[in-house]
Design a protein around this motif. Structure first.
Motif, PDB file in Angstrom:
ATOM      1  N   ALA A 102      15.514  11.442  39.061  1.00  0.00           N
ATOM      2  CA  ALA A 102      14.764  12.328  38.175  1.00  0.00           C
ATOM      3  C   ALA A 102      13.281  11.999  38.124  1.00  0.00           C
ATOM      4  N   ASP A 103      12.882  10.867  38.695  1.00  0.00           N
ATOM      5  CA  ASP A 103      11.473  10.476  38.637  1.00  0.00           C
ATOM      6  C   ASP A 103      10.768  10.624  39.992  1.00  0.00           C
ATOM      7  N   ILE A 104      11.287  11.506  40.850  1.00  0.00           N
ATOM      8  CA  ILE A 104      10.710  11.723  42.179  1.00  0.00           C
ATOM      9  C   ILE A 104       9.962  13.047  42.217  1.00  0.00           C
ATOM     10  N   GLU A 105       8.715  12.989  42.665  1.00  0.00           N
ATOM     11  CA  GLU A 105       7.932  14.208  42.876  1.00  0.00           C
ATOM     12  C   GLU A 105       7.966  14.548  44.364  1.00  0.00           C
ATOM     13  N   HIS A 106       8.667  15.631  44.700  1.00  0.00           N
ATOM     14  CA  HIS A 106       8.821  16.048  46.086  1.00  0.00           C
ATOM     15  C   HIS A 106       7.637  16.919  46.502  1.00  0.00           C
ATOM     16  N   HIS A 107       7.049  16.613  47.649  1.00  0.00           N
ATOM     17  CA  HIS A 107       5.999  17.507  48.124  1.00  0.00           C
ATOM     18  C   HIS A 107       6.627  18.832  48.530  1.00  0.00           C
ATOM     19  N   ASP A 108       5.853  19.900  48.576  1.00  0.00           N
ATOM     20  CA  ASP A 108       6.416  21.251  48.594  1.00  0.00           C
ATOM     21  C   ASP A 108       7.278  21.578  49.809  1.00  0.00           C
ATOM     22  N   SER A 109       7.114  20.871  50.916  1.00  0.00           N
ATOM     23  CA  SER A 109       7.944  21.147  52.095  1.00  0.00           C
ATOM     24  C   SER A 109       8.910  20.008  52.404  1.00  0.00           C
ATOM     25  N   ASN A 110       9.124  19.140  51.445  1.00  0.00           N
ATOM     26  CA  ASN A 110       9.968  17.966  51.689  1.00  0.00           C
ATOM     27  C   ASN A 110      11.381  18.354  52.094  1.00  0.00           C
ATOM     28  N   LEU A 111      12.000  19.248  51.350  1.00  0.00           N
ATOM     29  CA  LEU A 111      13.381  19.622  51.644  1.00  0.00           C
ATOM     30  C   LEU A 111      13.475  20.315  53.001  1.00  0.00           C
ATOM     31  N   LYS A 112      12.527  21.181  53.293  1.00  0.00           N
ATOM     32  CA  LYS A 112      12.543  21.881  54.578  1.00  0.00           C
ATOM     33  C   LYS A 112      12.461  20.889  55.736  1.00  0.00           C
ATOM     34  N   GLN A 155      10.049  24.214  45.656  1.00  0.00           N
ATOM     35  CA  GLN A 155      10.135  23.867  47.072  1.00  0.00           C
ATOM     36  C   GLN A 155       9.956  25.094  47.967  1.00  0.00           C
ATOM     37  N   ASP A 156       9.203  24.905  49.033  1.00  0.00           N
ATOM     38  CA  ASP A 156       9.032  25.936  50.051  1.00  0.00           C
ATOM     39  C   ASP A 156      10.220  25.846  51.007  1.00  0.00           C
ATOM     40  N   TYR A 157      11.360  26.303  50.524  1.00  0.00           N
ATOM     41  CA  TYR A 157      12.580  26.188  51.325  1.00  0.00           C
ATOM     42  C   TYR A 157      13.161  27.575  51.589  1.00  0.00           C
ATOM     43  N   PRO A 158      13.308  27.963  52.865  1.00  0.00           N
ATOM     44  CA  PRO A 158      13.764  29.320  53.186  1.00  0.00           C
ATOM     45  C   PRO A 158      15.235  29.580  52.881  1.00  0.00           C
ATOM     46  N   GLY A 159      16.023  28.527  52.728  1.00  0.00           N
ATOM     47  CA  GLY A 159      17.441  28.705  52.457  1.00  0.00           C
ATOM     48  C   GLY A 159      17.749  28.692  50.969  1.00  0.00           C
ATOM     49  N   ASN A 160      19.025  28.725  50.641  1.00  0.00           N
ATOM     50  CA  ASN A 160      19.455  28.700  49.250  1.00  0.00           C
ATOM     51  C   ASN A 160      19.387  27.272  48.704  1.00  0.00           C
ATOM     52  N   LEU A 161      18.723  27.129  47.578  1.00  0.00           N
ATOM     53  CA  LEU A 161      18.612  25.830  46.909  1.00  0.00           C
ATOM     54  C   LEU A 161      19.040  25.986  45.461  1.00  0.00           C
ATOM     55  N   PHE A 162      20.054  25.215  45.077  1.00  0.00           N
ATOM     56  CA  PHE A 162      20.524  25.206  43.701  1.00  0.00           C
ATOM     57  C   PHE A 162      20.388  23.779  43.186  1.00  0.00           C
ATOM     58  N   ILE A 163      20.097  23.629  41.903  1.00  0.00           N
ATOM     59  CA  ILE A 163      19.851  22.306  41.334  1.00  0.00           C
ATOM     60  C   ILE A 163      20.798  22.071  40.159  1.00  0.00           C
ATOM     61  N   ILE A 164      21.472  20.945  40.183  1.00  0.00           N
ATOM     62  CA  ILE A 164      22.328  20.530  39.070  1.00  0.00           C
ATOM     63  C   ILE A 164      21.748  19.250  38.483  1.00  0.00           C
ATOM     64  N   LEU A 165      21.364  19.299  37.240  1.00  0.00           N
ATOM     65  CA  LEU A 165      20.857  18.127  36.540  1.00  0.00           C
ATOM     66  C   LEU A 165      21.909  17.645  35.554  1.00  0.00           C
ATOM     67  N   VAL A 166      22.304  16.391  35.688  1.00  0.00           N
ATOM     68  CA  VAL A 166      23.314  15.804  34.803  1.00  0.00           C
ATOM     69  C   VAL A 166      22.585  15.023  33.713  1.00  0.00           C
ATOM     70  N   ASP A 167      22.638  15.556  32.509  1.00  0.00           N
ATOM     71  CA  ASP A 167      22.014  14.883  31.367  1.00  0.00           C
ATOM     72  C   ASP A 167      22.967  13.804  30.882  1.00  0.00           C
ATOM     73  N   ASP A 168      22.673  12.573  31.281  1.00  0.00           N
ATOM     74  CA  ASP A 168      23.606  11.466  31.061  1.00  0.00           C
ATOM     75  C   ASP A 168      23.366  10.784  29.717  1.00  0.00           C
ATOM     76  N   GLN A 169      23.899  11.414  28.654  1.00  0.00           N
ATOM     77  CA  GLN A 169      23.872  10.819  27.316  1.00  0.00           C
ATOM     78  C   GLN A 169      22.438  10.497  26.858  1.00  0.00           C
ATOM     79  N   SER A 170      21.502  11.361  27.210  1.00  0.00           N
ATOM     80  CA  SER A 170      20.103  11.114  26.833  1.00  0.00           C
ATOM     81  C   SER A 170      19.899  11.332  25.345  1.00  0.00           C
TER      82      SER A 170
END
Length: 397
Positions: free
Chosen positions: A146-156, A69-84
């Motif tokens: 988990a099945d969403i493709e975000h365009h590069d400036s979506n979060l911004k 992501q082209d995001y100027p701020g802090n971005l952290f990602i937590i992925l919860v692996d739900d019994q996969s």
């Protein structure tokens, strides 16, 4: 009998005039994020929470889109692996390593499903709890599938909209996949019906009680989530996105002095769902999973809905055909005008999904199919085979 049918066709016409003019102009599909907003001087911190159950096949696209992501701020990602059982957690970590952003991702193993929770929300709860344990708690949480493709400036763009308009919750209905025959036939209508049920302009009006969200992409202030009691307030909800939006909006309307003015829901053309619906069965199951839940498991509402679908979508073509057969000019004209208005209302949604505008003529048949899906949803509930998520079935208690 002829007079009764003419009256019913006239009623259908009146309903469509109301829908076009007085139902929040839902059919225009014009609620889009404002990409022209000025950049912020400082961007707040965001933690994305992704519940993932057997998503290894889509993560190389979806997770990578978040990491990049082209995001100027802090971005952290937590992925919860739900019994996969498809190596989801390891695949996610490998993707982050390959992007040289392993420090930006934390994969946690989901705990067994707790009593009283639906699966997806239980995974989300664990991710949110982990986000609250970070040294610097995030200003916002991005709840995404988990099945969403975000365009590069979506979060911004989401954050700018939330900050400038002082929104507590900002959500996008991502563009669903629409490639196969069945997707083109039924997916745009799914969006059309959702907009009709929850007119986005009403959702986005702080004074209107209408509330809705699209669970694939929700940006919510961490503080407001805590104020409503956390994700626990919707822990048994199968339609968790709309339930969460309702809780947030109700809280905001209780506190008129709250600086956070409301919630916002719009459509996206660039952030995409990767989930395929290649046959009728897959779309049928998607709708049947929650359709009866939308009706609060009420047999009376079910009957009313099926009757309403018949009057709104089926009466017009029946009236037109009957009018032509018996050479009744009034019935022919009423049926034809009603079907025309119905088709016109569907055009903006078809344009959004880049489908042939001729699909608009099939809306009566689509309405019939969705009615049958709703009936099947009720039948599944009565048999104890209600909604579920990723192989788990839940029954409303």
């Amino acid at each position: 009998m002829l007079n009764i049918l003419t009256i019913i066709v006239s009623l259908s016409l009146v309903i469509w005039i109301y829908l076009l003019l007085f139902r929040g102009k839902f059919w225009l599909s014009n609620q889009r994020i404002n990409e022209q907003l000025q950049p912020l001087t400082q961007y707040p911190s965001v933690c994305a929470v992704i519940p993932a159950r057997n998503e290894a096949d889509v993560l190389p696209i979806s997770l990578k889109s978040l990491l990049n992501q082209d995001y100027p701020g802090n971005l952290f990602i937590i992925l919860v692996d739900d019994q996969s059982d498809d190596n989801t957690g390891n695949v996610a970590q490998e993707i982050a390593n390959n992007c040289q952003k392993s420090q930006q991702l934390q994969v946690i193993s989901g705990q067994p499903l707790a009593e009283g929770w639906s699966g997806k929300l239980w995974a989300m709860k664990q991710g949110i709890e982990q986000a609250n344990k970070l040294d610097n708690k995030p200003d916002y949480l991005l709840l995404t599938d988990a099945d969403i493709e975000h365009h590069d400036s979506n979060l911004k763009e989401l954050v700018k909209q939330a900050e400038i308009e002082k929104l507590a919750m900002t959500s996008l209905m991502v563009k669903l996949r629409c490639d196969s025959f069945w997707e083109q036939f039924l997916i745009p209508a799914f969006v059309f019906f959702f907009e009709k049920l929850y007119p986005f302009s009403w959702v986005n009006n702080p004074k209107n009680k209408m509330a809705a969200a699209a669970g694939g992409c929700i940006l919510i202030r961490r503080q407001i989530l805590e104020e409503i009691g956390g994700i626990e307030v919707v822990k048994q909800a199968l339609i968790d996105d709309c339930s969460l939006a309702a809780a947030v909006k109700a809280k905001l309307q209780e506190d008129r002095q709250n600086i956070k003015q409301g919630i916002w829901l719009g459509l996206s053309e660039k952030t995409l769902s990767l989930r395929p619906y290649e046959n009728l069965d897959s779309i049928w199951n998607m709708v049947a999973r929650t359709a009866y839940t939308q009706l609060n498991y009420s047999p009376l509402l079910l009957i009313g809905t099926l009757l309403g679908l018949t009057i709104v979508y089926l009466v017009a073509p029946i009236g037109l055909i009957m009018g032509l057969i018996i050479q009744n000019t009034v019935m022919t004209i009423l049926g034809g005008i009603t079907w025309l208005l119905m088709s016109i209302s569907y055009l903006p949604t078809l344009k959004l999904y880049q489908c042939s505008l001729l699909w608009s003529l099939t809306l009566p048949l689509i309405g019939l199919l969705y009615g049958l899906m709703t009936l099947d949803s009720a039948w599944r509930h009565w048999r104890g085979k209600g909604g579920g998520w990723k192989g788990r079935v839940y029954v409303n208690s």
